[in-house]
Design a protein around this motif. Structure first.
Motif, PDB file in Angstrom:
ATOM      1  N   HIS A 215       0.899  -1.242  -0.075  1.00 56.76           N
ATOM      2  CA  HIS A 215      -0.058   0.107   0.023  1.00 56.76           C
ATOM      3  C   HIS A 215       0.811   1.451   0.109  1.00 56.76           C
ATOM      4  CE1 HIS A 215      -3.326   2.644   0.835  1.00 56.76           C
ATOM      5  NE2 HIS A 215      -2.807   3.142   2.145  1.00 56.76           N
ATOM      6  N   GLN A 216       1.962   1.164   0.822  1.00 60.53           N
ATOM      7  CA  GLN A 216       2.760   2.496   0.884  1.00 60.53           C
ATOM      8  C   GLN A 216       3.538   2.788  -0.378  1.00 60.53           C
ATOM      9  OE1 GLN A 216       5.900   1.817   3.491  1.00 60.53           O
ATOM     10  NE2 GLN A 216       6.852   3.940   3.354  1.00 60.53           N
ATOM     11  N   VAL A 217       3.982   1.481  -0.862  1.00 56.38           N
ATOM     12  CA  VAL A 217       4.601   1.812  -2.300  1.00 56.38           C
ATOM     13  C   VAL A 217       3.743   2.109  -3.264  1.00 56.38           C
ATOM     14  CG1 VAL A 217       6.051   0.547  -3.981  1.00 56.38           C
ATOM     15  CG2 VAL A 217       6.563   0.218  -1.714  1.00 56.38           C
ATOM     16  N   GLY A 218       2.486   1.500  -3.459  1.00 53.63           N
ATOM     17  CA  GLY A 218       1.583   1.990  -4.084  1.00 53.63           C
ATOM     18  C   GLY A 218       1.159   3.451  -4.036  1.00 53.63           C
ATOM     19  N   TRP A 219       0.987   3.960  -3.116  1.00 51.26           N
ATOM     20  CA  TRP A 219       0.833   5.406  -2.759  1.00 51.26           C
ATOM     21  C   TRP A 219       2.022   6.250  -3.246  1.00 51.26           C
ATOM     22  CZ3 TRP A 219      -3.303   8.174  -2.145  1.00 51.26           C
ATOM     23  CH2 TRP A 219      -3.052   9.405  -1.579  1.00 51.26           C
ATOM     24  N   GLN A 220       3.172   5.843  -3.001  1.00 51.53           N
ATOM     25  CA  GLN A 220       4.398   6.606  -3.439  1.00 51.53           C
ATOM     26  C   GLN A 220       4.095   6.768  -5.021  1.00 51.53           C
ATOM     27  OE1 GLN A 220       7.635   4.636  -1.668  1.00 51.53           O
ATOM     28  NE2 GLN A 220       7.479   5.546   0.200  1.00 51.53           N
ATOM     29  N   LEU A 221       3.960   5.599  -5.541  1.00 55.03           N
ATOM     30  CA  LEU A 221       4.010   5.615  -7.109  1.00 55.03           C
ATOM     31  C   LEU A 221       2.850   6.298  -7.541  1.00 55.03           C
ATOM     32  CD1 LEU A 221       4.715   3.995  -9.627  1.00 55.03           C
ATOM     33  CD2 LEU A 221       3.117   2.166  -9.101  1.00 55.03           C
ATOM     34  N   LEU A 222       1.727   6.364  -7.153  1.00 52.29           N
ATOM     35  CA  LEU A 222       0.681   7.279  -7.340  1.00 52.29           C
ATOM     36  C   LEU A 222       0.956   8.894  -7.249  1.00 52.29           C
ATOM     37  CD1 LEU A 222      -2.776   5.607  -5.903  1.00 52.29           C
ATOM     38  CD2 LEU A 222      -2.058   5.968  -8.376  1.00 52.29           C
ATOM     39  N   GLN A 223       1.517   9.362  -6.040  1.00 52.14           N
ATOM     40  CA  GLN A 223       2.214  10.506  -6.073  1.00 52.14           C
ATOM     41  C   GLN A 223       2.990  10.787  -6.973  1.00 52.14           C
ATOM     42  OE1 GLN A 223       3.291  10.194  -1.928  1.00 52.14           O
ATOM     43  NE2 GLN A 223       1.242  11.336  -1.081  1.00 52.14           N
ATOM     44  N   THR A 224       4.088   9.939  -7.193  1.00 54.90           N
ATOM     45  CA  THR A 224       4.957  10.025  -8.245  1.00 54.90           C
ATOM     46  C   THR A 224       4.519  10.542  -9.603  1.00 54.90           C
ATOM     47  OG1 THR A 224       6.646   8.993  -7.010  1.00 54.90           O
ATOM     48  CG2 THR A 224       7.310   9.419  -9.178  1.00 54.90           C
ATOM     49  N   ARG A 225       3.508   9.487  -9.969  1.00 57.62           N
ATOM     50  CA  ARG A 225       2.874   9.631 -11.304  1.00 57.62           C
ATOM     51  C   ARG A 225       2.142  10.935 -11.386  1.00 57.62           C
ATOM     52  NH1 ARG A 225      -0.445   4.303 -12.927  1.00 57.62           N
ATOM     53  NH2 ARG A 225      -0.342   5.555 -15.099  1.00 57.62           N
ATOM     54  N   GLY A 226       1.573  11.571 -10.319  1.00 57.21           N
ATOM     55  CA  GLY A 226       0.670  12.824 -10.476  1.00 57.21           C
ATOM     56  C   GLY A 226       2.076  14.056 -10.383  1.00 57.21           C
ATOM     57  N   GLU A 227       3.154  13.771  -9.773  1.00 56.30           N
ATOM     58  CA  GLU A 227       4.192  14.863  -9.999  1.00 56.30           C
ATOM     59  C   GLU A 227       4.728  14.738 -11.425  1.00 56.30           C
ATOM     60  OE1 GLU A 227       6.969  13.682  -7.186  1.00 56.30           O
ATOM     61  OE2 GLU A 227       5.647  14.256  -5.387  1.00 56.30           O
ATOM     62  N   LEU A 228       4.823  13.660 -12.344  1.00 54.70           N
ATOM     63  CA  LEU A 228       5.254  13.451 -13.682  1.00 54.70           C
ATOM     64  C   LEU A 228       4.334  14.177 -14.357  1.00 54.70           C
ATOM     65  CD1 LEU A 228       6.860   9.933 -13.831  1.00 54.70           C
ATOM     66  CD2 LEU A 228       8.163  12.017 -13.855  1.00 54.70           C
ATOM     67  N   ALA A 229       2.937  13.871 -14.318  1.00 49.86           N
ATOM     68  CA  ALA A 229       1.929  14.331 -15.094  1.00 49.86           C
ATOM     69  C   ALA A 229       1.998  16.032 -14.886  1.00 49.86           C
ATOM     70  CB  ALA A 229       0.641  14.153 -14.588  1.00 49.86           C
ATOM     71  N   ARG A 230       2.344  16.425 -13.553  1.00 47.82           N
ATOM     72  CA  ARG A 230       2.282  18.095 -13.475  1.00 47.82           C
ATOM     73  C   ARG A 230       3.686  18.435 -14.104  1.00 47.82           C
ATOM     74  NH1 ARG A 230       0.153  16.402  -8.661  1.00 47.82           N
ATOM     75  NH2 ARG A 230       2.204  16.172  -7.746  1.00 47.82           N
ATOM     76  N   SER A 231       4.662  17.926 -14.205  1.00 49.68           N
ATOM     77  CA  SER A 231       5.772  18.109 -14.719  1.00 49.68           C
ATOM     78  C   SER A 231       5.913  18.109 -16.270  1.00 49.68           C
ATOM     79  CB  SER A 231       7.225  17.064 -14.451  1.00 49.68           C
ATOM     80  OG  SER A 231       7.948  17.393 -15.047  1.00 49.68           O
ATOM     81  N   GLN A 232       5.214  17.213 -16.782  1.00 48.91           N
ATOM     82  CA  GLN A 232       4.852  17.050 -18.237  1.00 48.91           C
ATOM     83  C   GLN A 232       3.954  18.388 -18.646  1.00 48.91           C
ATOM     84  OE1 GLN A 232       2.562  14.039 -19.819  1.00 48.91           O
ATOM     85  NE2 GLN A 232       3.509  14.101 -21.711  1.00 48.91           N
TER      86      GLN A 232
END
Length: 196
Positions: A80-97
């Protein structure tokens, strides 16, 4: 009445034999009772030993089950923790893109019409879109003299415009970065499971 000497002897023998028979019977009965008591003690000991073994097995099984349940909970929490981190990172990547795509028009405008491909600003943005640092190292200055000949009319009609290249870089860069983040997440999950 006269008693036959043989009968008298038999009676005397019976009188002597009767206590012996009584003592023998009492001894047999006492021995049988003692053997039965010993058997009952052995049987009770075996029953108690078996009950103790069953209780120990049940306690061992309960401890094993509790440990397995705790490990399952730990792994579920880690996933759950790793999945949550992955979702947050994907959100950051979308904002960066999205931010990189917003900078495309500025980069191509700053490079000017002198470049028929990627100019210095566009190249920096291209590198950033692919996940590299936006440093100036290896990027030429914005000097139109470094550009390809712009007087060749066919050069501007061939190839992809800088904006298209930069859009592609942003999309491709996000995809590559997401793959890297997923791989890192799987490695973290595996290492967390292995060190549990």
């Amino acid at each position: 009445m006269t008693i036959n000497p043989r009968a008298s002897l038999a009676i005397k023998g019976a009188v002597y034999l009767l206590p012996l028979l009584g003592a023998g019977y009492a001894g047999y009965h006492s021995g049988q009772s003692l053997a039965d008591q010993r058997h009952q003690v052995v049987l009770a000991t075996l029953k108690a030993q078996h009950a103790g073994e069953l209780k120990q097995r049940a306690e061992d099984n309960a401890r094993t089950l509790a440990a397995a349940s705790a490990e399952q909970k730990r792994l579920a929490d880690l996933a759950h923790q790793v999945g949550w981190q992955l979702l947050q990172t994907r959100g950051e990547l979308a904002r960066s893109q999205a931010q990189l795509k917003e900078r495309i028009a500025d980069a191509t405008r700053n490079d000017g019409a002198a470049f028929t491909g990627l100019g210095p600003d566009s190249l920096r943005l291209y590198r950033a879109a692919l996940g590299y640092a936006e440093s100036n190292s290896g990027v030429p200055s914005a000097d139109a003299g470094d550009a390809a000949k712009t007087d060749a009319p066919r050069a501007t009609r061939e190839g992809l415009p800088p904006a298209d290249l930069l859009n592609h870089a942003a999309d491709y860069g996000r995809w590559c970065q997401e793959l890297e983040i997923r791989l890192d997440s799987y490695i973290q999950l595996h290492q967390g499971a292995a060190h549990g």
